[in-house]
Scaffold this motif. Structure first.
Motif, PDB file in Angstrom:
ATOM      1  N   GLY A 121      38.855  34.746  42.780  1.00  0.00           N
ATOM      2  CA  GLY A 121      38.988  34.043  41.493  1.00  0.00           C
ATOM      3  C   GLY A 121      39.878  34.827  40.550  1.00  0.00           C
ATOM      4  N   ALA A 122      39.675  36.132  40.515  1.00  0.00           N
ATOM      5  CA  ALA A 122      40.479  36.995  39.648  1.00  0.00           C
ATOM      6  C   ALA A 122      41.945  36.973  40.056  1.00  0.00           C
ATOM      7  CB  ALA A 122      39.944  38.426  39.683  1.00  0.00           C
ATOM      8  N   HIS A 123      42.183  36.690  41.325  1.00  0.00           N
ATOM      9  CA  HIS A 123      43.568  36.662  41.809  1.00  0.00           C
ATOM     10  C   HIS A 123      44.139  35.243  41.839  1.00  0.00           C
ATOM     11  CE1 HIS A 123      44.252  40.905  42.982  1.00  0.00           C
ATOM     12  NE2 HIS A 123      42.938  40.930  42.872  1.00  0.00           N
ATOM     13  N   GLY A 124      43.377  34.278  41.336  1.00  0.00           N
ATOM     14  CA  GLY A 124      43.948  32.948  41.141  1.00  0.00           C
ATOM     15  C   GLY A 124      43.823  31.987  42.312  1.00  0.00           C
ATOM     16  N   VAL A 125      42.878  32.249  43.229  1.00  0.00           N
ATOM     17  CA  VAL A 125      42.691  31.329  44.354  1.00  0.00           C
ATOM     18  C   VAL A 125      41.720  30.225  43.928  1.00  0.00           C
ATOM     19  CG1 VAL A 125      41.867  31.076  46.730  1.00  0.00           C
ATOM     20  CG2 VAL A 125      43.173  33.107  46.054  1.00  0.00           C
ATOM     21  N   ASN A 126      42.133  28.954  44.063  1.00  0.00           N
ATOM     22  CA  ASN A 126      41.337  27.853  43.556  1.00  0.00           C
ATOM     23  C   ASN A 126      40.136  27.498  44.430  1.00  0.00           C
ATOM     24  OD1 ASN A 126      44.505  27.132  42.985  1.00  0.00           O
ATOM     25  ND2 ASN A 126      43.181  26.813  41.208  1.00  0.00           N
ATOM     26  N   GLU A 127      40.319  27.620  45.729  1.00  0.00           N
ATOM     27  CA  GLU A 127      39.238  27.210  46.620  1.00  0.00           C
ATOM     28  C   GLU A 127      39.233  28.090  47.866  1.00  0.00           C
ATOM     29  OE1 GLU A 127      39.506  23.128  47.833  1.00  0.00           O
ATOM     30  OE2 GLU A 127      37.401  23.071  48.454  1.00  0.00           O
ATOM     31  N   VAL A 128      38.032  28.467  48.295  1.00  0.00           N
ATOM     32  CA  VAL A 128      37.925  29.310  49.488  1.00  0.00           C
ATOM     33  C   VAL A 128      37.078  28.606  50.549  1.00  0.00           C
ATOM     34  CG1 VAL A 128      37.089  31.510  50.413  1.00  0.00           C
ATOM     35  CG2 VAL A 128      38.144  31.434  48.151  1.00  0.00           C
ATOM     36  N   PHE A 129      37.541  28.646  51.776  1.00  0.00           N
ATOM     37  CA  PHE A 129      36.762  28.180  52.912  1.00  0.00           C
ATOM     38  C   PHE A 129      36.277  29.397  53.668  1.00  0.00           C
ATOM     39  CE2 PHE A 129      39.847  24.888  51.968  1.00  0.00           C
ATOM     40  CZ  PHE A 129      39.054  23.756  51.905  1.00  0.00           C
ATOM     41  N   HIS A 130      34.981  29.547  53.765  1.00  0.00           N
ATOM     42  CA  HIS A 130      34.448  30.660  54.548  1.00  0.00           C
ATOM     43  C   HIS A 130      34.106  30.144  55.937  1.00  0.00           C
ATOM     44  CE1 HIS A 130      31.030  33.596  55.600  1.00  0.00           C
ATOM     45  NE2 HIS A 130      32.180  34.001  56.102  1.00  0.00           N
ATOM     46  N   VAL A 131      34.880  30.595  56.912  1.00  0.00           N
ATOM     47  CA  VAL A 131      34.700  30.153  58.292  1.00  0.00           C
ATOM     48  C   VAL A 131      33.729  31.101  58.984  1.00  0.00           C
ATOM     49  CG1 VAL A 131      35.870  29.775  60.500  1.00  0.00           C
ATOM     50  CG2 VAL A 131      37.067  29.256  58.348  1.00  0.00           C
ATOM     51  N   SER A 132      32.640  30.571  59.529  1.00  0.00           N
ATOM     52  CA  SER A 132      31.712  31.443  60.257  1.00  0.00           C
ATOM     53  C   SER A 132      31.064  30.661  61.394  1.00  0.00           C
ATOM     54  CB  SER A 132      30.661  32.010  59.306  1.00  0.00           C
ATOM     55  OG  SER A 132      29.900  30.961  58.789  1.00  0.00           O
ATOM     56  N   GLY A 133      30.214  31.325  62.121  1.00  0.00           N
ATOM     57  CA  GLY A 133      29.589  30.731  63.301  1.00  0.00           C
ATOM     58  C   GLY A 133      29.814  31.652  64.491  1.00  0.00           C
ATOM     59  N   ASP A 134      29.078  31.375  65.572  1.00  0.00           N
ATOM     60  CA  ASP A 134      29.137  32.253  66.754  1.00  0.00           C
ATOM     61  C   ASP A 134      30.565  32.496  67.231  1.00  0.00           C
ATOM     62  OD1 ASP A 134      26.455  32.208  66.641  1.00  0.00           O
ATOM     63  OD2 ASP A 134      26.157  30.836  68.344  1.00  0.00           O
ATOM     64  N   ALA A 135      31.388  31.442  67.164  1.00  0.00           N
ATOM     65  CA  ALA A 135      32.751  31.556  67.684  1.00  0.00           C
ATOM     66  C   ALA A 135      33.586  32.555  66.882  1.00  0.00           C
ATOM     67  CB  ALA A 135      33.430  30.183  67.677  1.00  0.00           C
ATOM     68  N   THR A 189      36.563  29.721  41.289  1.00  0.00           N
ATOM     69  CA  THR A 189      36.893  29.447  42.684  1.00  0.00           C
ATOM     70  C   THR A 189      35.802  28.611  43.340  1.00  0.00           C
ATOM     71  OG1 THR A 189      38.064  31.547  42.792  1.00  0.00           O
ATOM     72  CG2 THR A 189      37.428  30.564  44.881  1.00  0.00           C
ATOM     73  N   ALA A 190      36.199  27.459  43.857  1.00  0.00           N
ATOM     74  CA  ALA A 190      35.249  26.645  44.628  1.00  0.00           C
ATOM     75  C   ALA A 190      35.030  27.308  45.984  1.00  0.00           C
ATOM     76  CB  ALA A 190      35.803  25.236  44.800  1.00  0.00           C
ATOM     77  N   TRP A 191      33.854  27.118  46.559  1.00  0.00           N
ATOM     78  CA  TRP A 191      33.517  27.810  47.810  1.00  0.00           C
ATOM     79  C   TRP A 191      32.920  26.830  48.803  1.00  0.00           C
ATOM     80  CZ3 TRP A 191      34.228  33.033  48.886  1.00  0.00           C
ATOM     81  CH2 TRP A 191      33.610  33.512  50.068  1.00  0.00           C
ATOM     82  N   GLN A 192      33.439  26.838  50.000  1.00  0.00           N
ATOM     83  CA  GLN A 192      32.870  25.962  51.033  1.00  0.00           C
ATOM     84  C   GLN A 192      32.597  26.757  52.291  1.00  0.00           C
ATOM     85  OE1 GLN A 192      34.103  22.138  52.158  1.00  0.00           O
ATOM     86  NE2 GLN A 192      35.395  21.818  50.353  1.00  0.00           N
ATOM     87  N   GLU A 193      31.399  26.546  52.846  1.00  0.00           N
ATOM     88  CA  GLU A 193      31.070  27.150  54.146  1.00  0.00           C
ATOM     89  C   GLU A 193      31.482  26.171  55.231  1.00  0.00           C
ATOM     90  OE1 GLU A 193      29.758  30.097  54.910  1.00  0.00           O
ATOM     91  OE2 GLU A 193      29.584  30.745  52.807  1.00  0.00           O
ATOM     92  N   VAL A 194      32.248  26.631  56.212  1.00  0.00           N
ATOM     93  CA  VAL A 194      32.657  25.724  57.291  1.00  0.00           C
ATOM     94  C   VAL A 194      32.441  26.372  58.654  1.00  0.00           C
ATOM     95  CG1 VAL A 194      34.330  24.347  55.978  1.00  0.00           C
ATOM     96  CG2 VAL A 194      35.059  26.485  57.046  1.00  0.00           C
ATOM     97  N   THR A 195      32.122  25.552  59.636  1.00  0.00           N
ATOM     98  CA  THR A 195      31.943  26.032  61.007  1.00  0.00           C
ATOM     99  C   THR A 195      32.718  25.110  61.936  1.00  0.00           C
ATOM    100  OG1 THR A 195      29.749  26.814  60.409  1.00  0.00           O
ATOM    101  CG2 THR A 195      30.225  26.670  62.758  1.00  0.00           C
ATOM    102  N   PRO A 196      34.028  25.356  62.072  1.00  0.00           N
ATOM    103  CA  PRO A 196      34.834  24.471  62.907  1.00  0.00           C
ATOM    104  C   PRO A 196      34.423  24.574  64.373  1.00  0.00           C
ATOM    105  CG  PRO A 196      36.204  25.917  61.554  1.00  0.00           C
ATOM    106  CD  PRO A 196      34.812  26.448  61.492  1.00  0.00           C
ATOM    107  N   GLU A 197      34.643  23.471  65.084  1.00  0.00           N
ATOM    108  CA  GLU A 197      34.460  23.450  66.539  1.00  0.00           C
ATOM    109  C   GLU A 197      35.564  24.280  67.178  1.00  0.00           C
ATOM    110  OE1 GLU A 197      32.477  21.639  68.863  1.00  0.00           O
ATOM    111  OE2 GLU A 197      31.125  21.454  67.135  1.00  0.00           O
ATOM    112  N   VAL A 198      35.223  25.026  68.196  1.00  0.00           N
ATOM    113  CA  VAL A 198      36.264  25.792  68.896  1.00  0.00           C
ATOM    114  C   VAL A 198      36.195  25.471  70.384  1.00  0.00           C
ATOM    115  CG1 VAL A 198      37.119  28.093  69.443  1.00  0.00           C
ATOM    116  CG2 VAL A 198      36.176  27.649  67.189  1.00  0.00           C
ATOM    117  N   ALA A 199      37.345  25.138  70.946  1.00  0.00           N
ATOM    118  CA  ALA A 199      37.390  24.842  72.384  1.00  0.00           C
ATOM    119  C   ALA A 199      37.216  26.138  73.175  1.00  0.00           C
ATOM    120  CB  ALA A 199      38.730  24.204  72.735  1.00  0.00           C
TER     121      ALA A 199
END
Ligand SMILES: Cc1cc2nc3c(=O)[nH]c(=O)nc-3n(C[C@H](O)[C@H](O)[C@H](O)COP(=O)(O)OP(=O)(O)OC[C@H]3O[C@@H](n4cnc5c(N)ncnc54)[C@H](O)[C@@H]3O)c2cc1C
Ligand SMILES: Nc1ncnc2c1ncn2[C@@H]1O[C@H](COP(=O)(O)O)[C@@H](O)[C@H]1O
Lengths: 263, 325
Positions: free
Chosen positions: B53-67, B170-180
């Motif tokens: 936020g201090a560096h001016g990023v509007n939105e963050v996606f935090h990618v996590s999960g076993d993969a 900064t908006a924050w979203q947790e995401v867990t994309p599918e990985v082949a």
């Protein structure tokens, strides 16, 4: 897996002829390439290490290394150097590297791998440098892996192969990383894990006798998307000479104190 | 829309990733205030949201999960690919670090679009033309990136990791994309102790004492090592030194070695070839010690002592001891 089932590893190693500029860079008149005419040519230290790793792997398994370059007619010099070190075969795709982009190069290498496979030679491992010394695109190896549908380990400096599995070591941001991937695979190499050997006279003689496979590019290049190369403006020297020999020691320590270092 | 892949370590977002954010802010401003989104992947330290936020990023996606528990270039690029589609980003960028270059190259191969490595600035927006470092930074290339999405990495030290003039929420979203499964074949299966990254001390040292062919042989390093010790610094060497086997490769500075950015660099018996310069150009102050007043290292330095390093360096060591009593 290879020409004779159960035989040693077949390794392909990709090298690029680049200008050996050390003190000053000159550009070609059209500003599309670095001019190497007055400085000679070489390959990147990363690729020298890739060649060394390839030879060690092939030697240990009774296999063979094929060295490949996409480049001008003179790039045969770099192939001969690699042959002199112990590579057993060489492929030259003749093209002007200034007209090719990294995707073009990857496509040409992939075409050789696929055609050789049809002809009976399957490369278990393809080694490249992490980045070319001149264009520094950092991507040919990864694009090649996708073109071949193979896994890729990037930036390795030492590797081993056993039972059809490549174990590769990478100096990662959090420590020494290990990858373990099934062959066939692609890996890009960083300098530092092995010391490249020097050619022997016997090696040089033998290299002269190897027939280099000459090929033409298989696709029309998309090109490097290069507008032009530029040289940073030369900055006039502003060096302040503190003195000569040991008599300068006191001025040097004064400088340390002025900069506030070492306290 | 700009999408960044940012790296983190135990302390937070890495310096070079924050430099990339600074570059993205200037690109955003030039484009009339385009939103900056960022993907951060895997386990995170505290405070990343506030820092970005201090560096001016509007939105963050935090990618996590076993993969994403351990690094796999293809899987990380797959996550970025999904986020790009979701956000409709026309620019995807990362730091010109080993990971940044690798992940963006994977993405470029997956999307079959060009990638520009080590960008330092943009020369135009329409068409989008970037200026990037080639030959280890000794030359620059202007490259057309007029394909969407435009993929590139930002060279280290080209920008300063400054905060934005105004922090943003900064908006924050947790995401867990599918990985082949295929994207997890080349994956880090073990990470050794941090101590093994032996070039770390060199890369972060405030003072680096360098030594090249002028050291004369494997026994010629005692005085430079002692000087480095007295200054609380590290030893860095040229490629001639490592390829002759005088010192290990992890001490090498340059295009195929470490990039250093100390307050003070003291190259002794190093000529200053462009490939060596590629690794030390970001030093704040350079004091060259060389017998040749015409050596490029001397003419490019801020200060120089002309003389034999085997006389000068011991004399400096002695003077330091004398002043410290
Ligand atoms: C693709 C590529 C990548 C490369 N990557 C790197 C890299 O990462 N790092 C790197 O360093 N090089 C790299 N090189 C090699 C580089 O081009 C030079 O060959 C190398 O940096 C020269 O090392 P040097 O300065 O120690 O030796 P030299 O160039 O031989 O210079 C020795 C210097 O020491 C001075 N000297 C000699 N004796 C004394 C003395 N007693 N006291 C004081 N001064 C003395 C001489 O005047 C001279 O200036 C690369 C080359 C290529 C082609
Ligand atoms: N023209 C070429 N011929 C053969 N191999 C190449 C060529 N260009 C690049 N490569 C290989 O791909 C690696 C990475 O190059 P780059 O992605 O261009 O930085 C190099 O270190 C080489 O091993």
């Amino acid at each position: 897996m290879t020409e004779t089932p159960g035989a040693g590893l077949q390794v392909l190693v990709c090298i690029k002829r680049v200008p050996d500029s050390s003190s000053q860079i000159l550009l070609t008149e059209d500003a599309q390439a670095v001019d190497g005419r007055h400085v000679g040519f070489t390959v990147s230290p990363h690729e020298e290490c890739a060649v060394e790793l390839a030879i060690r792997l092939a030697d240990a398994t009774g296999g063979r290394v094929t060295v490949l370059t996409v480049g001008p007619p003179e790039a045969v010099d770099q192939l001969r150097n690699a042959l002199a070190l112990g590579c057993g075969a060489a492929v030259h795709v003749e093209a002007d590297p200034a007209r090719l982009g990294p995707a073009d190069v990857a496509r040409e290498i992939a075409a050789v791998v696929q055609e050789h496979q049809q002809a009976g030679t399957s490369y278990d491992l393809v080694l490249l440098g992490n980045d070319a010394a001149d264009s520094g695109d950092f991507q040919v190896g990864i694009r090649l892996a996708y073109a071949l549908g193979r896994p890729v380990v990037n930036g390795t400096s030492t590797l081993e192969v056993a039972d059809g599995v490549l174990t590769a070591h990478v100096d990662g941001p959090a420590g020494a990383e290990t990858y373990s991937v099934p062959l066939p695979a692609v890996a890009t190499v960083l300098e530092g894990g092995v010391e490249p050997r020097y050619p022997t006279i016997k090696g040089r003689m033998a290299a002269k006798k190897v027939a280099v496979e000459q090929r033409a590019p298989v696709t029309e290049p998309q090109g490097p998307r290069r507008v032009r190369l530029l040289l940073p403006p030369p900055s006039p020297s502003t060096v302040e000479v503190l003195g000569e020999g040991s008599a300068a020691a006191s001025a040097v320590v004064d400088l340390f104190e002025k900069l506030g270092v070492g306290r | 829309m700009i999408l960044l892949f940012l790296e983190t370590d135990a302390e937070g977002v890495t310096e070079i990733s924050l430099e990339t954010v600074a570059f993205a802010r200037s690109l955003s401003a030039a484009g009339g205030g385009i939103a900056i989104r960022a993907a951060v992947i895997g386990q995170l330290p505290d405070g990343v949201r506030e820092e970005l936020g201090a560096h001016g990023v509007n939105e963050v996606f935090h990618v996590s999960g076993d993969a994403f528990d351990s690094y796999a270039g293809a899987a990380w690029a797959a996550a970025l690919q999904e986020l790009r589609e979701r956000t409709g980003s026309v620019v995807v960028a990362a730091a010109g670090s080993p990971r940044g270059n690798e992940v963006i190259a994977h993405l470029a191969a997956r999307l079959d679009v060009p990638m520009a490595a080590n960008v330092i600035s943009f020369a135009g927006l329409a068409p989008f033309v970037v200026t990037r470092q080639v030959v280890g930074g000794a030359a620059l290339e202007e490259m057309r990136l007029d394909v969407r999405p435009a993929l590139f990495t930002v060279a280290g030290h080209a920008w300063t990791a400054e905060r934005a003039p105004e922090p943003v929420a900064t908006a924050w979203q947790e995401v867990t994309p599918e990985v082949a499964p295929a994207d997890l074949v080349a994956r880090v299966v073990a990470v050794g102790a941090k101590e093994e990254d032996r070039s770390d001390a060199l890369k972060s040292a405030r003072v680096v004492v360098g030594a090249g062919r002028g050291a004369g042989g494997p026994d010629g390093f005692d005085a430079v090592i002692e000087l480095a010790r007295l200054l609380g610094g590290a030893l860095g060497v040229s490629r001639v030194v490592t390829s002759l086997g005088w010192r290990p490769h992890h001490e090498q500075v340059g295009q195929t070695g470490s990039r250093i950015a100390p307050e003070l660099y003291i190259p002794c018996g190093i000529s200053g070839a462009i490939q060596h310069w590629a690794g030390c150009a970001s030093s704040k102050t350079i004091l060259a010690i060389n017998t040749d007043p015409e050596a490029p290292m001397v003419t490019k330095a801020d200060y120089a002592v002309i003389g034999d390093m085997h006389e000068v360096v011991p004399a400096v060591v002695e003077e330091l001891h004398r002043r410290r009593g």
